[in-house]
Motif scaffolding. Structure first.
Motif, PDB file in Angstrom:
ATOM      1  N   ARG A  58      59.970  -7.190 -48.005  1.00 10.70           N
ATOM      2  CA  ARG A  58      58.973  -7.982 -47.266  1.00 10.70           C
ATOM      3  C   ARG A  58      59.184  -7.868 -45.758  1.00 10.70           C
ATOM      4  O   ARG A  58      58.221  -7.767 -44.989  1.00 10.70           O
ATOM      5  CB  ARG A  58      59.031  -9.446 -47.708  1.00 10.70           C
ATOM      6  CG  ARG A  58      58.457  -9.658 -49.093  1.00 10.70           C
ATOM      7  CD  ARG A  58      58.229 -11.132 -49.438  1.00 10.70           C
ATOM      8  NE  ARG A  58      58.088 -11.267 -50.885  1.00 10.70           N
ATOM      9  CZ  ARG A  58      59.074 -11.657 -51.708  1.00 10.70           C
ATOM     10  NH1 ARG A  58      60.250 -12.021 -51.214  1.00 10.70           N
ATOM     11  NH2 ARG A  58      58.864 -11.718 -53.005  1.00 10.70           N
ATOM     12  N   THR A  59      60.444  -7.879 -45.330  1.00 15.94           N
ATOM     13  CA  THR A  59      60.730  -7.764 -43.895  1.00 15.94           C
ATOM     14  C   THR A  59      60.273  -6.402 -43.361  1.00 15.94           C
ATOM     15  O   THR A  59      59.811  -6.290 -42.230  1.00 15.94           O
ATOM     16  CB  THR A  59      62.233  -7.969 -43.634  1.00 15.94           C
ATOM     17  OG1 THR A  59      62.625  -9.220 -44.205  1.00 15.94           O
ATOM     18  CG2 THR A  59      62.549  -7.981 -42.147  1.00 15.94           C
ATOM     19  N   LEU A  60      60.390  -5.379 -44.203  1.00 13.14           N
ATOM     20  CA  LEU A  60      59.919  -4.047 -43.786  1.00 13.14           C
ATOM     21  C   LEU A  60      58.409  -3.903 -43.968  1.00 13.14           C
ATOM     22  O   LEU A  60      57.833  -2.876 -43.593  1.00 13.14           O
ATOM     23  CB  LEU A  60      60.646  -2.949 -44.569  1.00 13.14           C
ATOM     24  CG  LEU A  60      62.170  -2.873 -44.365  1.00 13.14           C
ATOM     25  CD1 LEU A  60      62.750  -1.694 -45.134  1.00 13.14           C
ATOM     26  CD2 LEU A  60      62.532  -2.766 -42.881  1.00 13.14           C
ATOM     27  N   GLY A  61      57.772  -4.907 -44.569  1.00 16.56           N
ATOM     28  CA  GLY A  61      56.313  -4.898 -44.627  1.00 16.56           C
ATOM     29  C   GLY A  61      55.723  -4.286 -45.879  1.00 16.56           C
ATOM     30  O   GLY A  61      54.586  -3.813 -45.841  1.00 16.56           O
ATOM     31  N   PHE A  62      56.443  -4.297 -46.985  1.00 17.71           N
ATOM     32  CA  PHE A  62      55.819  -3.847 -48.237  1.00 17.71           C
ATOM     33  C   PHE A  62      56.193  -4.772 -49.385  1.00 17.71           C
ATOM     34  O   PHE A  62      57.173  -5.513 -49.319  1.00 17.71           O
ATOM     35  CB  PHE A  62      56.107  -2.383 -48.541  1.00 17.71           C
ATOM     36  CG  PHE A  62      57.550  -1.999 -48.807  1.00 17.71           C
ATOM     37  CD1 PHE A  62      58.403  -1.705 -47.755  1.00 17.71           C
ATOM     38  CD2 PHE A  62      58.041  -1.918 -50.103  1.00 17.71           C
ATOM     39  CE1 PHE A  62      59.731  -1.325 -47.989  1.00 17.71           C
ATOM     40  CE2 PHE A  62      59.362  -1.535 -50.349  1.00 17.71           C
ATOM     41  CZ  PHE A  62      60.199  -1.244 -49.295  1.00 17.71           C
ATOM     42  N   SER A  63      55.380  -4.737 -50.432  1.00 14.32           N
ATOM     43  CA  SER A  63      55.574  -5.643 -51.563  1.00 14.32           C
ATOM     44  C   SER A  63      56.723  -5.156 -52.436  1.00 14.32           C
ATOM     45  O   SER A  63      56.733  -3.998 -52.855  1.00 14.32           O
ATOM     46  CB  SER A  63      54.316  -5.704 -52.433  1.00 14.32           C
ATOM     47  OG  SER A  63      53.265  -6.236 -51.685  1.00 14.32           O
ATOM     48  N   ALA A  95      54.495   8.940 -49.235  1.00  6.83           N
ATOM     49  CA  ALA A  95      53.659   8.844 -48.037  1.00  6.83           C
ATOM     50  C   ALA A  95      52.219   9.209 -48.376  1.00  6.83           C
ATOM     51  O   ALA A  95      51.968  10.187 -49.076  1.00  6.83           O
ATOM     52  CB  ALA A  95      54.190   9.779 -46.965  1.00  6.83           C
ATOM     53  N   ILE A  96      51.283   8.412 -47.872  1.00  8.79           N
ATOM     54  CA  ILE A  96      49.863   8.741 -48.017  1.00  8.79           C
ATOM     55  C   ILE A  96      49.499   9.830 -47.003  1.00  8.79           C
ATOM     56  O   ILE A  96      48.697  10.707 -47.264  1.00  8.79           O
ATOM     57  CB  ILE A  96      48.984   7.471 -47.786  1.00  8.79           C
ATOM     58  CG1 ILE A  96      49.433   6.305 -48.672  1.00  8.79           C
ATOM     59  CG2 ILE A  96      47.511   7.800 -47.958  1.00  8.79           C
ATOM     60  CD1 ILE A  96      49.171   6.434 -50.139  1.00  8.79           C
ATOM     61  N   ALA A  97      50.140   9.764 -45.840  1.00  6.53           N
ATOM     62  CA  ALA A  97      49.880  10.776 -44.801  1.00  6.53           C
ATOM     63  C   ALA A  97      51.177  11.046 -44.063  1.00  6.53           C
ATOM     64  O   ALA A  97      52.156  10.329 -44.236  1.00  6.53           O
ATOM     65  CB  ALA A  97      48.811  10.273 -43.837  1.00  6.53           C
ATOM     66  N   ARG A  98      51.187  12.096 -43.220  1.00  2.00           N
ATOM     67  CA  ARG A  98      52.356  12.394 -42.412  1.00  2.00           C
ATOM     68  C   ARG A  98      52.514  11.331 -41.330  1.00  2.00           C
ATOM     69  O   ARG A  98      51.541  10.731 -40.909  1.00  2.00           O
ATOM     70  CB  ARG A  98      52.160  13.786 -41.770  1.00  2.00           C
ATOM     71  CG  ARG A  98      53.420  14.453 -41.256  1.00  2.00           C
ATOM     72  CD  ARG A  98      53.095  15.805 -40.662  1.00  2.00           C
ATOM     73  NE  ARG A  98      52.041  15.715 -39.649  1.00  2.00           N
ATOM     74  CZ  ARG A  98      52.238  15.309 -38.405  1.00  2.00           C
ATOM     75  NH1 ARG A  98      53.440  14.985 -37.999  1.00  2.00           N
ATOM     76  NH2 ARG A  98      51.231  15.235 -37.564  1.00  2.00           N
ATOM     77  N   GLY A  99      53.742  11.115 -40.865  1.00  2.00           N
ATOM     78  CA  GLY A  99      53.954  10.226 -39.726  1.00  2.00           C
ATOM     79  C   GLY A  99      54.446   8.851 -40.133  1.00  2.00           C
ATOM     80  O   GLY A  99      54.510   8.515 -41.311  1.00  2.00           O
ATOM     81  N   TYR A 100      54.793   8.060 -39.098  1.00  4.71           N
ATOM     82  CA  TYR A 100      55.423   6.764 -39.331  1.00  4.71           C
ATOM     83  C   TYR A 100      54.458   5.703 -39.829  1.00  4.71           C
ATOM     84  O   TYR A 100      54.859   4.737 -40.473  1.00  4.71           O
ATOM     85  CB  TYR A 100      56.056   6.255 -38.034  1.00  4.71           C
ATOM     86  CG  TYR A 100      57.096   7.190 -37.449  1.00  4.71           C
ATOM     87  CD1 TYR A 100      58.124   7.693 -38.250  1.00  4.71           C
ATOM     88  CD2 TYR A 100      57.061   7.563 -36.112  1.00  4.71           C
ATOM     89  CE1 TYR A 100      59.082   8.552 -37.730  1.00  4.71           C
ATOM     90  CE2 TYR A 100      58.020   8.414 -35.578  1.00  4.71           C
ATOM     91  CZ  TYR A 100      59.023   8.902 -36.394  1.00  4.71           C
ATOM     92  OH  TYR A 100      59.963   9.747 -35.862  1.00  4.71           O
ATOM     93  N   ALA A 101      53.176   5.859 -39.508  1.00  6.27           N
ATOM     94  CA  ALA A 101      52.219   4.785 -39.780  1.00  6.27           C
ATOM     95  C   ALA A 101      52.164   4.466 -41.267  1.00  6.27           C
ATOM     96  O   ALA A 101      52.305   5.342 -42.119  1.00  6.27           O
ATOM     97  CB  ALA A 101      50.834   5.172 -39.269  1.00  6.27           C
ATOM     98  N   SER A 103      50.018   2.890 -44.409  1.00 10.06           N
ATOM     99  CA  SER A 103      48.621   2.666 -44.776  1.00 10.06           C
ATOM    100  C   SER A 103      48.442   1.305 -45.450  1.00 10.06           C
ATOM    101  O   SER A 103      47.340   0.762 -45.458  1.00 10.06           O
ATOM    102  CB  SER A 103      48.138   3.758 -45.740  1.00 10.06           C
ATOM    103  OG  SER A 103      48.709   3.535 -47.022  1.00 10.06           O
ATOM    104  N   GLY A 104      49.511   0.775 -46.005  1.00  5.02           N
ATOM    105  CA  GLY A 104      49.393  -0.446 -46.799  1.00  5.02           C
ATOM    106  C   GLY A 104      49.032  -0.160 -48.249  1.00  5.02           C
ATOM    107  O   GLY A 104      49.064  -1.057 -49.093  1.00  5.02           O
TER     108      GLY A 104
END
Lengths: 287, 287
Positions: A58-63, A95-101, A103-104
């Protein structure tokens, strides 16, 4: 079975020996882990491990994955072995895409690996371990403090320092000079008058891992009427402590018998806490 | 092909879509990476990428793979595509045992993945990008500064800050308040009198990545007689700069057109450097 005969793994619940090359765990260390001691097929302190794991996700932002799934996977790997280690890694997923972002829309990856219980110096529990202070200092980032996340290069570099070969553990200071923890343990200092001792452990607010056994020791000490504190501590506090001990989920408590050039005797408070923990460590009830 | 039709991967030189569950990259982010722009099958600045990669492996304490092998794998994936991105990840390899300790007998794992060139706002090169300063600050650890290592949770958290959705990039300060870099770019400030401008970029001595394009820009600017400096910089320097631009290996130079509430015009020095770089970016010779 992989690597050696004694290692076995589940990925998302199915026997497997590899993860996707697109997993964000591989690319960025984007995940958290737990190392769980299992005795006679029973995972020790599993609820506390799963609680910290979920908090980390949760702290890292995922379920976090459903705890029932993780629990079942740990128990399956623990099987009926007398002693085993199960390591859980939960990454943010492929990863859904390359990079740090982010997607949720990523789906967390569950990795569970069973390892043999390590061969170790059993005398360490009794006589104490030799400890040094690492030269490398931990970067400070409150956003990551406490989490058992998968960004562990600092711990690897500290373990690898050439002068560390003879020591069982390296204690880590933070960039601003605070005492934090060991590479794989938390550290406690004992001081105060013998009739009313106090145990102190570094606050894990800038860096370091908030260990499951650290939490158990603080709880059990407090129940036994021993004064406890989590606070900012410095190398001078370490030098001034009457007793020093280390904790982790597998070993419970290691007294520190040697600290750099200084020799210590495992003291009465350390021994008392070892006795208090023994039932939890040898006949594990959950939490 | 994995993930999507456009993604393809080699592991240790063979087509594959997964890595060992025991790889230290997965467990600890114990590796380094490079993101290489490939035009018409030619990997741009490949020698500089491979040089940084090898330096990163050595700094983390393991032998880099032979550069011929890495070069061949990048070229194989680049193929004859007009534009592609090849990401190289080199980890310390499969763990010999559980835990952080390094045996020295690990064999580095080579991962090469081809991604499609991203769809992007091509006007960014011309009009400039919108940038904000991230709330999260980077921990400082000189032992890891400069490396493009795989411990990237800080960059992920900075990218994920909710207020960042509208910005192309987030600039990062370090724990002690120094300006360092963006999550995926380096930053340059232009100041000084118009007839003898100076470009400055943060020294990468405490944290941050020393980008390949940063190095190329410093070199090309210096060759063109522009004063350059790598030094400690602070948010006030950013506010005082006449021009600000970002660099990375794929985009080359992005002028900063908006910095928080402030609007900037892409200035003459940024334009001049973009012109100087154009041949390198569009008709890549190696290094």
């Amino acid at each position: 079975m992989i690597g050696s005969d004694a290692v076995s793994a589940l990925i998302d619940g199915a026997a497997a020996d590899s993860v996707s090359v697109l997993d964000r765990g591989l690319h960025f260390g984007d995940g958290v882990f737990e190392t769980i001691a299992c005795l006679h097929g029973r995972p020790r302190l599993l609820s506390l491990h799963l609680e910290r794991l979920a908090h980390g996700c949760r702290t890292l932002g995922f379920s976090p994955p459903a705890s029932q799934a993780l629990r079942a996977e740990v128990e399956q790997l623990a099987g009926t072995q007398e002693r085993a280690i199960v390591k859980l890694i939960v990454t943010r997923g492929t990863a859904i895409a390359r990079g740090y972002a982010v997607s949720g829309r990523e789906q967390a990856t569950r990795v569970a690996i069973r390892y043999p219980w390590p061969v170790e110096e059993t005398a360490w529990q009794q006589r104490g371990v030799s400890v040094r202070v690492a030269a490398m200092r931990l970067g400070e980032n409150p956003a990551l403090a406490g989490l058992k996340h998968c960004n562990r290069l600092e711990q690897i570099l500290a373990r690898s320092e050439p002068e560390g070969a003879a020591a069982a553990e390296a204690l880590l200071l933070s960039r601003s000079g605070r005492l934090v923890c060991g590479t794989m343990t938390n550290v406690f200092l004992v001081d105060g008058p013998p009739q009313s001792p106090r145990i102190r452990t570094p606050a894990i607010d800038l860096c370091g891992v908030a260990g499951v056994m650290r939490r158990v020791v603080l709880r059990e000490a407090s129940r036994a009427g021993i004064d406890t504190a989590e606070c900012a501590l410095w190398p001078a506090d370490l030098d001034g402590a009457a007793e020093v001990f280390l904790t982790n989920a597998r070993v419970g408590i290691w007294p520190v018998g040697r600290l750099g050039e200084r020799t210590l005797e495992p003291g009465p408070v350390t021994r008392r806490l070892q006795t208090l923990l023994r039932p939890l460590l040898e006949e594990p009830a959950d939490a």
